[in-house]
Write an enzyme that holds these catalytic residues in place. Structure first.
Site: not given
Ligand SMILES: NC(=O)c1ccc[n+]([C@@H]2O[C@H](COP(=O)([O-])OP(=O)(O)OC[C@H]3O[C@@H](n4cnc5c(N)ncnc54)[C@H](OP(=O)(O)O)[C@@H]3O)[C@@H](O)[C@H]2O)c1
Length: 264
Positions: A154, A158, A189
């Protein structure tokens, strides 16, 4: 970047930060293209966007499928006159040690977080250039800046986004293409719930880190403010963002701390 009346494409729009940003952007009478692999989640976001007074187009799109990415981009660009911004949130995380992570998991994480993200940006870029420019944003992480236990692939996926999109930005200054790289810390999330464990199954739990983080709505407000200013890096989160300063000014301390973090 002015948002009023513009057209934006948001990936990962079915939940978390992508969904919350869509709702905020909907207040500006925007036209939103919402994509994700989760169709019911997309419909929920579209209903919120509509209630806030904006239009949306919804498409199921799996970011691990390069053929589908190109096909959906082709279809959208055929009908939309102009996409002013592509804001990519779709991503998948990891909860497994280096020694126990199978290569399939490593490749899937890279496919979604890196290859899918660059494939969509590349598919949209020529039309954006032809239309006079636009804003590309991709979502990295604190661990896109330094390594962290249980997140090897992961973190690597990134880190790769930084190299790629900084290069893309440098090549396209003349084309008025701007790039904002989001660096979230801990946001409440589902990201840890859907993270891959060592068997390639969903980890299924919210980490204490995420649970104690800021909400997706607050994160989206920070993101919106950064996008408005077209900041090259947008730091999103709370006190955990201090790690960026520690990494920059006291790298030895960061390596010491990272080595002592309990891997969850
Ligand atoms: N939350 C944190 O603490 C955090 C920290 C650093 C970076 N991020 C990054 O922020 C971004 C958004 O994540 P979030 O935190 O908002 O979490 P999230 O609510 O899980 O959102 C991620 C979204 O991406 C979708 N997804 C996953 N695999 C996919 C695929 N193969 N094709 C299309 N869509 C897909 C997920 O769908 P499903 O619901 O079906 O899984 C979900 O709707 C991500 O890139 C994550 O790495 C998050």
């Amino acid at each position: 970047m002015e948002f009023q009346g513009k057209c934006f494409w948001i990936t990962g729009a079915a939940s978390g930060m992508g969904k919350s940003l869509a709702v905020l952007l909907a207040a500006f009478k925007t036209r939103l293209i919402l994509t994700d692999r989760d169709e019911p989640g997309l419909q929920e976001t579209a209903a919120l966007v509509s209630a806030a007074g904006s239009e949306s187009i919804v498409r199921k799109l799996d970011m691990s499928d390069m053929v589908q990415i190109r096909a959906v981009a082709h279809e959208i660009l055929d009908t939309e006159k102009k996409v002013d911004g592509l804001f990519q949130f779709a991503g998948i995380s990891q909860r497994s040690l280096v020694a126990e992570t199978p290569e399939e998991n490593e490749r899937l994480i890279m496919e979604i977080n890196y290859f899918g993200t660059i494939a969509l940006a590349k598919a949209v870029l020529p039309a954006m250039i032809q239309n006079g420019g636009g804003l590309l944003s991709v979502t990295s992480s604190l661990v896109g800046k330094f390594g962290f236990p249980f997140r090897s692939s992961y973190s690597a996926s990134k880190h790769a986004l930084h190299g790629y999109f900084e290069s893309l930005r440098a090549e396209n200054v003349k084309n008025n293409i701007r790039v904002s790289i989001l660096i979230p810390g801990r946001i409440q999330t589902n990201i840890s719930k859907f993270a891959l464990d060592k068997e390639g199954k969903e980890y299924g739990k919210m980490d204490p880190g995420q649970a104690n983080g800021i909400t997706a709505e607050k994160a989206a407000r920070q993101i919106l403010s950064g996008l408005k200013k077209e900041k090259k890096e947008i730091h999103v989160g709370g006190k955990e963002l201090l790690m960026l300063q520690i990494r920059r000014f006291f790298p030895g301390l960061l390596y010491y701390l990272a080595g002592r973090i309990k891997p969850v």
